[in-house]
Structure formats: structure tokens, C-alpha cells
Design an enzyme around this catalytic site. Structure first.
Site, PDB file in Angstrom:
ATOM      1  N   GLU A  37      31.322 -47.462  -5.112  1.00 53.04           N
ATOM      2  CA  GLU A  37      30.183 -48.359  -4.896  1.00 53.04           C
ATOM      3  C   GLU A  37      30.152 -48.869  -3.449  1.00 53.04           C
ATOM      4  O   GLU A  37      31.170 -49.321  -2.925  1.00 53.04           O
ATOM      5  CB  GLU A  37      30.284 -49.528  -5.866  1.00 53.04           C
ATOM      6  CG  GLU A  37      28.998 -49.870  -6.550  1.00 53.04           C
ATOM      7  CD  GLU A  37      28.453 -48.773  -7.456  1.00 53.04           C
ATOM      8  OE1 GLU A  37      27.585 -48.007  -7.001  1.00 53.04           O
ATOM      9  OE2 GLU A  37      28.875 -48.695  -8.607  1.00 53.04           O
ATOM     10  N   HIS A  38      28.966 -48.742  -2.847  1.00 60.17           N
ATOM     11  CA  HIS A  38      28.725 -49.126  -1.452  1.00 60.17           C
ATOM     12  C   HIS A  38      29.497 -48.235  -0.470  1.00 60.17           C
ATOM     13  O   HIS A  38      29.583 -48.549   0.711  1.00 60.17           O
ATOM     14  CB  HIS A  38      29.019 -50.615  -1.208  1.00 60.17           C
ATOM     15  CG  HIS A  38      27.963 -51.516  -1.805  1.00 60.17           C
ATOM     16  ND1 HIS A  38      26.976 -52.128  -1.069  1.00 60.17           N
ATOM     17  CD2 HIS A  38      27.711 -51.847  -3.096  1.00 60.17           C
ATOM     18  CE1 HIS A  38      26.191 -52.836  -1.867  1.00 60.17           C
ATOM     19  NE2 HIS A  38      26.613 -52.677  -3.106  1.00 60.17           N
ATOM     20  N   THR A  39      30.053 -47.154  -0.977  1.00 62.80           N
ATOM     21  CA  THR A  39      30.739 -46.211  -0.098  1.00 62.80           C
ATOM     22  C   THR A  39      29.756 -45.220   0.537  1.00 62.80           C
ATOM     23  O   THR A  39      30.063 -44.629   1.553  1.00 62.80           O
ATOM     24  CB  THR A  39      31.796 -45.426  -0.896  1.00 62.80           C
ATOM     25  OG1 THR A  39      31.212 -45.036  -2.144  1.00 62.80           O
ATOM     26  CG2 THR A  39      33.029 -46.272  -1.174  1.00 62.80           C
ATOM     27  N   SER A  71       0.050 -45.313 -11.402  1.00 62.93           N
ATOM     28  CA  SER A  71       1.300 -45.506 -12.132  1.00 62.93           C
ATOM     29  C   SER A  71       1.054 -46.424 -13.298  1.00 62.93           C
ATOM     30  O   SER A  71       0.188 -47.317 -13.233  1.00 62.93           O
ATOM     31  CB  SER A  71       2.321 -46.122 -11.174  1.00 62.93           C
ATOM     32  OG  SER A  71       3.302 -46.812 -11.899  1.00 62.93           O
ATOM     33  N   ALA A 133      17.482 -52.315 -13.611  1.00 63.42           N
ATOM     34  CA  ALA A 133      18.725 -52.303 -14.383  1.00 63.42           C
ATOM     35  C   ALA A 133      19.866 -51.652 -13.603  1.00 63.42           C
ATOM     36  O   ALA A 133      20.943 -51.448 -14.146  1.00 63.42           O
ATOM     37  CB  ALA A 133      18.507 -51.565 -15.697  1.00 63.42           C
ATOM     38  N   GLY A 134      19.619 -51.312 -12.340  1.00 67.74           N
ATOM     39  CA  GLY A 134      20.666 -50.659 -11.561  1.00 67.74           C
ATOM     40  C   GLY A 134      20.821 -49.195 -11.923  1.00 67.74           C
ATOM     41  O   GLY A 134      21.869 -48.606 -11.718  1.00 67.74           O
ATOM     42  N   LEU A 135      19.760 -48.605 -12.475  1.00 70.79           N
ATOM     43  CA  LEU A 135      19.819 -47.185 -12.862  1.00 70.79           C
ATOM     44  C   LEU A 135      18.972 -46.313 -11.939  1.00 70.79           C
ATOM     45  O   LEU A 135      18.662 -45.172 -12.262  1.00 70.79           O
ATOM     46  CB  LEU A 135      19.358 -47.009 -14.314  1.00 70.79           C
ATOM     47  CG  LEU A 135      20.176 -47.769 -15.365  1.00 70.79           C
ATOM     48  CD1 LEU A 135      19.618 -47.510 -16.754  1.00 70.79           C
ATOM     49  CD2 LEU A 135      21.648 -47.358 -15.317  1.00 70.79           C
ATOM     50  N   SER A 137      15.764 -46.474 -10.790  1.00 69.59           N
ATOM     51  CA  SER A 137      14.399 -46.088 -11.141  1.00 69.59           C
ATOM     52  C   SER A 137      13.629 -45.668  -9.896  1.00 69.59           C
ATOM     53  O   SER A 137      12.763 -44.797  -9.957  1.00 69.59           O
ATOM     54  CB  SER A 137      13.690 -47.249 -11.829  1.00 69.59           C
ATOM     55  OG  SER A 137      13.787 -48.416 -11.045  1.00 69.59           O
ATOM     56  N   ASP A 182      21.849 -42.272  -4.757  1.00 68.38           N
ATOM     57  CA  ASP A 182      20.954 -42.244  -5.914  1.00 68.38           C
ATOM     58  C   ASP A 182      20.087 -40.985  -5.911  1.00 68.38           C
ATOM     59  O   ASP A 182      19.917 -40.329  -6.939  1.00 68.38           O
ATOM     60  CB  ASP A 182      20.053 -43.488  -5.926  1.00 68.38           C
ATOM     61  CG  ASP A 182      20.865 -44.766  -5.839  1.00 68.38           C
ATOM     62  OD1 ASP A 182      22.074 -44.732  -6.124  1.00 68.38           O
ATOM     63  OD2 ASP A 182      20.285 -45.813  -5.464  1.00 68.38           O
TER      64      ASP A 182
HETATM   65  C1  GLA Z   1      22.239 -48.913  -4.503  1.00 69.05           C
HETATM   66  C2  GLA Z   1      21.864 -47.998  -3.345  1.00 69.05           C
HETATM   67  C3  GLA Z   1      22.880 -46.864  -3.176  1.00 69.05           C
HETATM   68  C4  GLA Z   1      24.298 -47.405  -3.137  1.00 69.05           C
HETATM   69  C5  GLA Z   1      24.540 -48.381  -4.286  1.00 69.05           C
HETATM   70  C6  GLA Z   1      25.875 -49.038  -4.187  1.00 69.05           C
HETATM   71  O1  GLA Z   1      22.119 -48.204  -5.714  1.00 69.05           O
HETATM   72  O2  GLA Z   1      20.591 -47.451  -3.557  1.00 69.05           O
HETATM   73  O3  GLA Z   1      22.583 -46.132  -2.013  1.00 69.05           O
HETATM   74  O4  GLA Z   1      24.592 -47.990  -1.887  1.00 69.05           O
HETATM   75  O5  GLA Z   1      23.559 -49.392  -4.347  1.00 69.05           O
HETATM   76  O6  GLA Z   1      26.890 -48.121  -4.387  1.00 69.05           O
END
Ligand code: GLA
Length: 391
Positions: A37-39, A71, A133-135, A137, A182
Site C-alpha cells: 500500500e502506497h508503494t 452515466s 469503498a476503496g475498490l 471504481s 489500480d
Molecule cells: C489508491 C491509489 C493507488 C495506490 C493506493 C494505495 O488506491 O489510487 O494508486 O496508491 O491508493 O496503495
């Protein structure tokens, strides 16, 4: 909404918009990040997988040079001449409704590859990927439009090039300073596998997860605490990482290893040091997870997921109490491992659980949220699935 519902909705919206059937349906998945994450914007390693929840774009070429997008998220369609996109993005993006910047941003990012007399599109979008939701979208929208435009403009770009166009839309047309994870996950996803991605070389390799064989399910616990990466914390974390790399004299934090941490501690202020320590140890955890999956299988990755969560909570400081509760409760109820996933400040946690424990873990987390007075979470399972393509 299921992906089948999204396909029907996109087709119906398209017909309502144009009076005709679309030339085709293209779709792209959301993603869950297993670890790393955040890498990504530190040129490091990530291990996400695409999920079966997809965004569908119904698209036809037009005979003029206009792009029109509609949309199910918004009542009105947005129409822009192709020739205006360069003026709008990035300088005047505020003039475009936020939701429309994603699809239009992709057309803008791909325009440089197209013939100068290329015609525009009608695009209707519907999504089965839960928003906020952090998925990812947003990446699902970008990638669905990218594969459609690639085919209809006959660009012949490879999957990584289309992912980069999606990231450019996100960074410059939307204004969120995200990395490429993503979009790469959405483009390269494969059934039953995660994508091990080197965010510097963009080399992507499918890593079999073996969850089904091991009787495991991945639960997503959407806290429904909303987050936005175009503002605030995400941008600050990115700036801290860039400062840390500069002070340590490396192009990116990817270039540091755990052996460099004592020197980093001497050189950096406490906050910057802890941000750096998260990235450096997280890169190592991704490598360790890939190795562990190969050598010992998925039941052995729990400690790495938990260490990742602790690092995000204590060093990177991007967790929230709801995410910590979700992780702690899932573990107490018998999960193999759990961690928050995605950018943080809200969104979702994942828990890897034995198939037989899906119901008790779900019930335990729901109860813990109720006891703490948090909003009821949305809890559902996800399955590693294929990347973007024709729907
Ligand atoms: C979001 C960003 C990604 C990534 C993550 C953290 O999803 O869109 O590029 O930086 O946060 O890992």
C-alpha cells in the site's frame, strides 16, 4: 448491482441517449489490493487482484468529432468536441462535471495515438463496483473506456499502455495524485491470481493465490467511511515520501532497503522517518508474500497482512478506528489475516477467512461496529477475476 445488471443498465442508458443499440459493450473490474500500500508511487511493489465486480461501458463511434458521455451516476449527459479536450485538461477541468472527467480524461489521454480525423463516441456507463469503498471504481471506469477506445480507434496499444492512459486521466483530468496500481490491476487481472507488479519497470506477473483450493474466501469489509484521494491526506503522504527520498539521496523510496533504515532514522524527522519506514518495509512484505504464497501457500500469509496493517496504522497513519476494529474483530473471530486495503482514511478492509467462517466473521464485525456506534458496514466476498475486455 451485479455486473450483469450493470451491462443491462449501460445498454439501456445508451439506447435512451442515442435511440440505437451500442456497437459493443466493454467492461473492466475493480480491484482489491492484497498487500503493497502506497508503494506504487514510490516505484515499488504491489500485489492486487481484479474482482468480479465490473464497470460496463456501452459505446458506439459517432460520425462527427464529438464525445458524449452518460452515466447512471448522473442525470445529464456531457458533450465535448474532441478538439476541446486539450484546452479542458488539465487547466480547465473544473468546468467538467466530476464523474465525466474519468471517461473524457481517458479519451483525452488516448487522443495523441489516434488519427487526426478520428471521430468521437457515444459512451454510456454503469457500474457494479461500489463507489468509495476503496475498490477502485474510478480505475474500472477508466479501463472500460480505455479498452473500448483502443478497439474502436484501432490503436493496438498494449494493456500497460492503456493502464498508463487511465492513470494520466486520474492524475491530470481528475486531479488525484495516485499511482498506477489500480489501472494495472484492472487491465492485467487474471482468475484465481494476484498481479505482482513492479511499479518502476511495469513488469506484471500473475501469482496464483490458491484461495479456492485452500478453502479460503476474501471478505471485503466496507466501513462506509468515505475517502477522496484528490485532497488531503493522500497528497500529504505522497509529499512526505518524496521528501524522504530526496533527503536520503535516492530517486524513489524503492531504492532503499531495510538496511538503510538506521541511517534514515538519523537523518529524517520522526514523521518523515515513519512514512519512509512504512514504504521500505511494505515493499519487503510484498516480496515476502509472493515468496510465501509460492512456497507455503495462502494459509501462511496472515502475519504479513497483519504487519502491513500495523505499519499503515502506526507509521503511515492512514487507518481509521473503523478499519482497525474491522481487522481486530476479524482476527479475533478466526481470520487467517486482515488489513485495510487501498488508499486509506476510510474505505475497506479485507479479511482472508476459511470458507466456513464467512458467516461468523461477518456477524462478529457487524456486532463490533454496532457496539462501537459505527455506521453498519457492507461486508461481501470477492473473487480474483479477469481484467478489462469486451463485456
Ligand atoms: C489508491 C491509489 C493507488 C495506490 C493506493 C494505495 O488506491 O489510487 O494508486 O496508491 O491508493 O496503495
Amino acid at each position: 448491482m451485479t455486473t450483469t445488471d450493470a451491462a443491462t443498465a449501460a445498454r439501456e442508458l445508451f439506447t435512451a441517449l442515442t435511440g440505437a443499440a451500442p456497437a459493443g459493450l466493454w467492461s473492466a473490474p475493480g480491484r482489491v489490493n492484497l498487500i503493497g500500500e502506497h508503494t506504487d508511487y514510490n516505484d515499488g511493489f504491489v500485489l492486487p487482484f481484479a474482482i468480479t465486480h465490473r464497470t460496463v461501458a456501452a459505446v458506439s463511434p459517432r460520425s462527427d468529432r464529438v464525445v458524449r458521455v452518460a452515466s447512471t451516476f448522473a442525470p445529464d449527459a456531457v458533450e465535448v468536441p474532441l478538439g476541446d479536450l486539450d484546452d479542458l485538461f488539465p487547466a480547465r477541468r473544473d468546468e467538467i462535471a466530476e464523474w465525466a472527467r474519468y471517461p473524457l480524461g481517458v479519451v483525452w489521454a488516448l487522443q495523441g495515438h489516434a488519427a487526426s480525423d478520428a471521430t468521437g463516441f457515444d459512451i454510456a456507463i454503469a457500474s457494479a463496483v461500489p463507489v468509495g469503498a476503496g475498490l477502485s471504481s474510478s480505475a474500472a471506469i477508466e479501463c472500460a473506456v480505455a479498452v473500448a477506445v483502443d478497439e474502436l480507434w484501432a490503436l493496438g496499444l498494449d494493456r500497460s499502455a492503456l493502464a498508463l492512459a487511465g492513470r494520466r486521466a486520474e492524475n491530470e483530468a481528475v486531479g488525484a495524485p495516485t499511482g498506477v496500481m489500480d489501472q494495472m490491476a484492472s487491465m492485467h487481472g487474471e482468475a484465481d491470481a494476484a498481479i505482482f507488479l513492479d511499479c518502476r519497470s511495469l513488469k506484471a506477473r500473475a501469482v496464483p493465490l490458491g484461495f479456492a483450493e485452500a478453502g479460503l474466501e476474501v471478505l471485503v469489509i466496507d466501513t462506509r467511511v468515505s475517502h477522496a484521494h484528490s485532497t488531503g491526506g493522500y497528497r500529504e503522504r505522497r509529499a512526505s515520501c518524496e521528501l524522504g527520498a530526496r533527503l536520503m539521496g535516492v530517486p524513489a523510496l524503492r531504492d532503499l532497503g531495510v538496511d538503510d533504515l538506521p541511517r534514515a532514522q538519523e537523518l529524517l524527522d520522526d514523521v518523515t522517518f515513519r512514512r519512509v519506514r512504512h514504504i521500505v518495509t511494505e515493499d519487503q512484505r510484498v516480496l515476502d508474500t509472493v515468496r510465501t504464497l509460492g512456497e507455503e501457500g495462502p494459509l501462511a500469509i496472515g502475519a504479513l497482512l497483519l504487519a502491513s496493517h500495523a505499519s499503515m496504522r502506526d507509521d503511515f497513519e492512514i487507518s481509521v478506528p473503523e478499519l482497525d476494529t474491522a481487522v481486530a474483530t476479524a482476527m479475533a473471530a478466526g481470520a487467517v489475516g486482515a488489513r485495510m486495503t487501498g488508499g486509506g482514511f476510510g474505505g475497506a478492509a479485507i479479511a482472508v477467512v476459511d470458507r466456513g467462517l464467512v458467516s461468523p466473521v461477518t456477524a462478529a464485525v457487524e456486532q463490533a461496529f454496532a457496539d462501537a456506534g459505527y455506521r453498519a458496514p457492507h461486508i461481501f466476498t470477492v473473487t480474483p477475476a479477469a481484467g478489462a475486455g469486451r463485456a
